[in-house]
Motif scaffolding. Structure first.
Motif, PDB file in Angstrom:
ATOM      1  N   SER A 114       6.166   8.669  -2.449  1.00 32.03           N
ATOM      2  CA  SER A 114       7.290   9.253  -1.735  1.00 32.03           C
ATOM      3  C   SER A 114       7.006  10.699  -1.371  1.00 32.03           C
ATOM      4  O   SER A 114       6.572  11.488  -2.209  1.00 32.03           O
ATOM      5  CB  SER A 114       8.533   9.153  -2.630  1.00 32.03           C
ATOM      6  N   GLY A 115       7.253  11.032  -0.109  1.00 28.91           N
ATOM      7  CA  GLY A 115       7.020  12.398   0.347  1.00 28.91           C
ATOM      8  C   GLY A 115       5.538  12.732   0.502  1.00 28.91           C
ATOM      9  O   GLY A 115       5.155  13.908   0.525  1.00 28.91           O
ATOM     10  N   ALA A 116       4.706  11.711   0.612  1.00 28.52           N
ATOM     11  CA  ALA A 116       3.253  11.927   0.724  1.00 28.52           C
ATOM     12  C   ALA A 116       2.916  12.871   1.876  1.00 28.52           C
ATOM     13  O   ALA A 116       3.574  12.855   2.916  1.00 28.52           O
ATOM     14  CB  ALA A 116       2.557  10.583   0.954  1.00 28.52           C
TER      15      ALA A 116
ATOM     16  N   GLY B  30      11.690   6.340   3.217  1.00 28.86           N
ATOM     17  CA  GLY B  30      12.770   6.897   2.406  1.00 28.86           C
ATOM     18  C   GLY B  30      13.078   8.329   2.787  1.00 28.86           C
ATOM     19  O   GLY B  30      14.118   8.642   3.370  1.00 28.86           O
ATOM     20  N   THR B  31      12.126   9.218   2.503  1.00 30.63           N
ATOM     21  CA  THR B  31      12.348  10.657   2.650  1.00 30.63           C
ATOM     22  C   THR B  31      12.821  11.058   4.057  1.00 30.63           C
ATOM     23  O   THR B  31      13.753  11.850   4.200  1.00 30.63           O
ATOM     24  CB  THR B  31      11.047  11.420   2.298  1.00 30.63           C
ATOM     25  N   ALA B  32      12.209  10.506   5.094  1.00 27.57           N
ATOM     26  CA  ALA B  32      12.561  10.912   6.467  1.00 27.57           C
ATOM     27  C   ALA B  32      14.026  10.599   6.766  1.00 27.57           C
ATOM     28  O   ALA B  32      14.703  11.372   7.455  1.00 27.57           O
ATOM     29  CB  ALA B  32      11.650  10.224   7.475  1.00 27.57           C
TER      30      ALA B  32
ATOM     31  N   LEU C 123       0.865  -1.182   0.000  1.00 29.61           N
ATOM     32  CA  LEU C 123       0.000   0.000   0.000  1.00 29.61           C
ATOM     33  C   LEU C 123       0.901   1.231   0.000  1.00 29.61           C
ATOM     34  O   LEU C 123       1.643   1.459   0.961  1.00 29.61           O
ATOM     35  CB  LEU C 123      -0.902   0.021   1.235  1.00 29.61           C
ATOM     36  N   GLU C 124       0.823   2.014  -1.059  1.00 31.19           N
ATOM     37  CA  GLU C 124       1.770   3.116  -1.294  1.00 31.19           C
ATOM     38  C   GLU C 124       1.048   4.455  -1.301  1.00 31.19           C
ATOM     39  O   GLU C 124       0.092   4.652  -2.064  1.00 31.19           O
ATOM     40  CB  GLU C 124       2.440   2.885  -2.662  1.00 31.19           C
ATOM     41  N   ALA C 125       1.499   5.376  -0.433  1.00 28.62           N
ATOM     42  CA  ALA C 125       0.964   6.736  -0.494  1.00 28.62           C
ATOM     43  C   ALA C 125       1.799   7.593  -1.442  1.00 28.62           C
ATOM     44  O   ALA C 125       1.363   8.664  -1.868  1.00 28.62           O
ATOM     45  CB  ALA C 125       0.942   7.353   0.898  1.00 28.62           C
TER      46      ALA C 125
HETATM   47  C1  1GP Z   1       8.011   5.496  -1.559  1.00 30.30           C
HETATM   48  O1  1GP Z   1       6.899   4.177   0.073  1.00 30.30           O
HETATM   49  C2  1GP Z   1       8.115   4.757  -0.251  1.00 30.30           C
HETATM   50  O2  1GP Z   1       7.839   4.620  -2.609  1.00 30.30           O
HETATM   51  C3  1GP Z   1       8.678   5.621   0.835  1.00 30.30           C
HETATM   52  O3  1GP Z   1       8.086   6.896   0.895  1.00 30.30           O
HETATM   53  O4  1GP Z   1       9.958   8.548   0.835  1.00 30.30           O
HETATM   54  O5  1GP Z   1       7.737   9.172   1.783  1.00 30.30           O
HETATM   55  O6  1GP Z   1       9.231   7.604   3.007  1.00 30.30           O
HETATM   56  P1  1GP Z   1       8.799   8.111   1.690  1.00 30.30           P
END
Ligand code: 1GP
Length: 240
Positions: free
Chosen positions: A178-180, A226-228, A174-176
């Motif tokens: 990246s950077g959602a 990822g982003t955090a 389940l993907e919101a």
């Molecule tokens: C993106 O689910 C990943 O494909 C990770 O998202 O970079 O927002 O942590 P973030």
């Protein structure tokens, strides 16, 4: 050949929650990699995902082999495109974007990938990839020219996830995005988890321990961040 999928199942049966750090080859600076990996190795991270929506040709292979030299954790490709298949990784999430209706991302890219996969020993793990709206447009949405699912229509999200299980896929993601702005909410995670018999991955927009814990409590087996980590490597220390 690795046994990463079996290890995920084993962890779930022991009620161990899993955490993947996502490294985007397009964003990770080569000079920053060894310091970043030191922090990963000392942290609670269990898996390394590598992939991005827009990555230049050949960049992923080099990055993955450098990562493999710097860690004993499994490296799993989470590719935005066929060009991100790297033979030095351990496994590949063989994604089908089942929330969208773009044939290229449902089956076209997968067919294209096969001749490349034949030349590797990657463990291939078929994954139903479900993009859900998060409050802003994401790279996945733009690159794949698909619409995310409405977060208000939980039944449609459940049915999509279950359809991928019935098709024989091994994971649901389940993907919101990246950077959602908003990570996948607990209502959606717990509703999907209730009906699903395969492991559930959740990612996109998770920026603090509270959000991570909520995702686990709702039923995520593996969370991807990822982003955090990219923006503030001290976030690793928060997750002890
Ligand atoms: C993106 O689910 C990943 O494909 C990770 O998202 O970079 O927002 O942590 P973030």
């Amino acid at each position: 050949m690795t046994h990463i999928y079996q290890d995920i199942l084993n962890s779930i049966s022991k009620k161990k929650k899993l955490l993947a750090v996502l490294i985007d080859p397009d964003k990770m600076k080569p000079e920053g990699l060894s310091g970043f990996m030191l922090k990963v190795n000392k942290s609670v991270v269990t898996h390394i995902f590598v992939g991005g929506s827009t990555v230049e040709e050949n960049v992923t292979e080099k990055l993955v082999s450098e990562i493999k030299n710097l860690t004993n954790l499994s490296v799993i490709l989470f590719p935005g495109d066929v060009s991100q298949i790297a033979k030095s990784a351990d496994a590949l999430l063989f994604l089908s974007l089942i929330s969208g209706r773009n044939p290229d991302y449902l089956i076209g890219k997968q067919v294209e990938a096969v001749s490349k996969l034949r030349k590797t020993n990657l463990e291939v793990i078929s994954t139903g990839y479900v993009l859900i709206e998060n409050g802003k447009e994401t790279a996945v949405q733009i690159v794949t020219a698909t619409r995310p699912m409405s977060r208000d229509n939980i039944q449609a999200i459940i049915d999509t996830a279950i359809a991928s299980e019935l098709l024989g896929m091994k994971l649901v993601y389940l993907e919101a995005g990246s950077g959602a702005l908003h990570p996948i909410n607990e209502k959606i995670i717990s509703a999907v988890k209730k009906d699903l018999n395969i492991p559930l991955i959740v990612g996109g927009g998770i920026r603090n321990k509270e959000q991570l814990d909520k995702a686990y409590q709702a039923g995520a087996d593996l969370v991807v961040i990822g982003t955090a980590f990219e923006e503030d490597a001290s976030f690793f220390n928060e997750l002890v």
